[in-house]
Design an enzyme around this catalytic site. Structure first.
Site, PDB file in Angstrom:
ATOM      1  N   SER A  38       0.875  -1.186   0.000  1.00  9.52           N
ATOM      2  CA  SER A  38       0.000   0.000   0.000  1.00  9.52           C
ATOM      3  C   SER A  38       0.907   1.229   0.000  1.00  9.52           C
ATOM      4  O   SER A  38       2.121   1.119   0.236  1.00  9.52           O
ATOM      5  CB  SER A  38      -0.875   0.037   1.263  1.00  9.52           C
ATOM      6  OG  SER A  38      -0.076   0.343   2.396  1.00  9.52           O
ATOM      7  N   LYS A  96       7.055   3.371   4.481  1.00 13.24           N
ATOM      8  CA  LYS A  96       7.934   2.710   5.468  1.00 13.24           C
ATOM      9  C   LYS A  96       9.176   2.127   4.796  1.00 13.24           C
ATOM     10  O   LYS A  96      10.233   2.051   5.402  1.00 13.24           O
ATOM     11  CB  LYS A  96       7.170   1.603   6.200  1.00 13.24           C
ATOM     12  CG  LYS A  96       6.028   2.108   7.062  1.00 13.24           C
ATOM     13  CD  LYS A  96       6.541   2.768   8.325  1.00 13.24           C
ATOM     14  CE  LYS A  96       5.408   3.104   9.262  1.00 13.24           C
ATOM     15  NZ  LYS A  96       5.831   3.786  10.473  1.00 13.24           N
ATOM     16  N   TYR A 122       0.932   3.479   2.253  1.00 16.85           N
ATOM     17  CA  TYR A 122       1.472   3.555   3.628  1.00 16.85           C
ATOM     18  C   TYR A 122       2.721   2.677   3.767  1.00 16.85           C
ATOM     19  O   TYR A 122       3.765   3.128   4.249  1.00 16.85           O
ATOM     20  CB  TYR A 122       0.391   3.122   4.632  1.00 16.85           C
ATOM     21  CG  TYR A 122       0.955   2.592   5.924  1.00 16.85           C
ATOM     22  CD1 TYR A 122       1.595   3.446   6.821  1.00 16.85           C
ATOM     23  CD2 TYR A 122       0.875   1.234   6.248  1.00 16.85           C
ATOM     24  CE1 TYR A 122       2.143   2.952   8.007  1.00 16.85           C
ATOM     25  CE2 TYR A 122       1.405   0.741   7.426  1.00 16.85           C
ATOM     26  CZ  TYR A 122       2.043   1.605   8.306  1.00 16.85           C
ATOM     27  OH  TYR A 122       2.586   1.119   9.462  1.00 16.85           O
ATOM     28  N   HIS A 123       2.620   1.415   3.329  1.00 17.58           N
ATOM     29  CA  HIS A 123       3.780   0.524   3.465  1.00 17.58           C
ATOM     30  C   HIS A 123       4.957   1.026   2.622  1.00 17.58           C
ATOM     31  O   HIS A 123       6.114   0.888   3.002  1.00 17.58           O
ATOM     32  CB  HIS A 123       3.397  -0.908   3.064  1.00 17.58           C
ATOM     33  CG  HIS A 123       2.441  -1.547   4.029  1.00 17.58           C
ATOM     34  ND1 HIS A 123       1.100  -1.714   3.750  1.00 17.58           N
ATOM     35  CD2 HIS A 123       2.624  -2.030   5.280  1.00 17.58           C
ATOM     36  CE1 HIS A 123       0.507  -2.291   4.786  1.00 17.58           C
ATOM     37  NE2 HIS A 123       1.406  -2.487   5.725  1.00 17.58           N
TER      38      HIS A 123
END
Ligand SMILES: NC(=O)c1ccc[n+]([C@@H]2O[C@H](COP(=O)([O-])OP(=O)(O)OC[C@H]3O[C@@H](n4cnc5c(N)ncnc54)[C@H](O)[C@@H]3O)[C@@H](O)[C@H]2O)c1
Length: 398
Positions: free
Chosen positions: A187, A193, A189-190
């Protein structure tokens, strides 16, 4: 130790701040309260009635005679203020939680995708850049995610802690190298990271910043011994389709008799950790910093793995609430194996909290107590990974 907890008003940050303060550390929370603002925008609220941050801090001081400081700052945008705060406090360690952390929210709209990237990537970079500029030798403990490895990439081979040993053929013969484990985000979001990881690799190499990156599994539970001291210290509990994570969400759905929504086959295996272990792991990471010049120290902050359908079955058998299979809004394999190495925390003395009946009961008690605060219309997942799929929410039974 003098510790900054950036994102200290959030689900992991608040109990961590209390745990560290209880252990005798001098804690200051830095936060822009954006998580509370997102609740307002999504028209949802934590299942538990979380007190305003000033009330939380006053209550902690009254109960324990210990003081936690607070500085309002947007890590992604207030660079000058960050530099001033670093020079004023000179923290020994900084715990960095301050990111937009919901994968579904990060996939919701072009606006939330761009917000997640701007917020997370700039925030992490500002912190690294400000530590370099100020010359402080502060240890960063960052919360990453198991999602950086992706799911099923290596079949049933165990996922190592951050680094992978690879063999390379050269004209002089085979050589072996240790590389950052390949990133496989699922995603936006990932993805942020995985970008954090590259920034850590660069700044540790170039500027000798000391970093520990904790690749955390899905956190479940809500209370720790410190948040239980007073209702005004209660931790947040997210149950909505964007921020509610599996297991906590199942337990809340069971409390109101709402069918347990499993997306797809439920064959996805995920890694879990109880919030009580999260706060202990962070303290262990702070107490065991890397040396100057060392590459980022990476830990898998995970205690157990489960298939989603097995968790649903467990809660369904316990509560007699049925399981409802819905189309999966994510673009991911229907099934995956997940074997995770977590030897480093075990070697440092972590005694894992496992998914026991007692702890499930505790979460269920919380959900039953605040059941009247649930807005059922907020339970279905509405974010879609790709435009072509039918919204899961459309098929949800109420
Ligand atoms: N909750 C989980 O299951 C889980 C699992 C794996 C990793 N993590 C990671 O742990 C960290 C904390 O997660 P959480 O569940 O506590 O999230 P959360 O959203 O509850 O808390 C994040 C906190 O950071 C603050 N924040 C966000 N952006 C900020 C900014 N630019 N400046 C200042 N403050 C900012 C928010 O206001 C909030 O208080 C995240 O980085 C997340 O990716 C969480």
């Amino acid at each position: 130790m003098k510790i900054f907890v950036i994102g200290g008003d959030g689900f992991c940050g608040w109990p961590t701040s209390l745990h560290l303060s209880d252990a005798g550390h001098d804690v200051t929370i830095l936060d822009n309260l954006s998580r509370r603002q997102i609740d307002v925008l999504l028209e949802v609220q934590s299942l538990t009635p979380i007190a305003p941050l000033s009330t939380r801090l006053e209550t902690w001081q009254k109960k324990t005679k210990k003081k936690i400081g607070f500085e309002f700052i947007d890590l992604a945008n207030d660079y000058d203020k960050l530099r001033e705060l670093l020079l004023k406090y000179k923290p020994d360690a900084i715990v960095h939680f301050a990111e937009q952390r919901a994968a579904p929210y990060s996939m919701k709209t072009p606006t939330t995708k761009r917000y997640t990237v701007n917020n997370n990537v700039n925030g992490t970079h500002n912190l690294l850049c400000a530590l370099t500029e100020t010359g402080l030798d502060t240890h960063i403990v960052h919360l990453g995610t198991m999602g950086v490895y992706g799911y099923g990439w290596s079949g049933s081979a165990p996922i190592p802690e951050g680094y992978l040993e690879v063999k390379v053929d050269t004209p002089e013969g085979e050589i072996s190298r240790e590389i950052l484990h390949p990133a496989n985000p699922g995603s936006v979001y990932h993805m942020t990271k995985t970008l954090d990881q590259l920034m850590f690799a660069f700044y540790t190499k170039n500027d000798n910043i000391r970093v520990t990156d904790l690749h955390q599994g899905i956190v479940w539970g809500t209370q720790t011994p410190q948040t239980e001291l007073d209702e005004k210290l209660i931790n947040r509990f997210d149950y909505d389709g964007d921020y509610g994570t599996v297991l906590n969400r199942f337990l809340m759905q069971a409390a109101i008799g709402y069918p347990l929504t499993v997306h797809g086959s439920g064959g996805q295996t995920r890694a879990f950790i109880h919030i009580r272990d999260t706060v202990r792991c962070i303290e262990l990471a702070i107490l065991n910093p890397p040396k100057k010049g060392e590459k980022p120290r990476i830990f898998n902050q995970v205690t157990e793995t489960y298939r989603v359908k097995d968790l649903a079955k467990l809660i369904s058998e316990k509560t007699h609430v049925p399981v409802d299979h819905l189309p999966n809004p994510r673009k991911e394999a229907d099934e995956n194996d997940l074997v995770v190495e977590n030897d480093q925390f075990l070697a440092l003395g972590l005694n894992p909290t496992t998914l026991s009946q007692g702890l499930l009961d505790e979460v269920q008690e919380i959900t039953m107590k605040y059941v009247s605060r649930v807005d059922k219309s907020k339970i279905p997942a509405s974010s879609q990974w790709t435009a072509a799929k039918e919204p899961a929410a459309a098929k949800t039974k109420k």
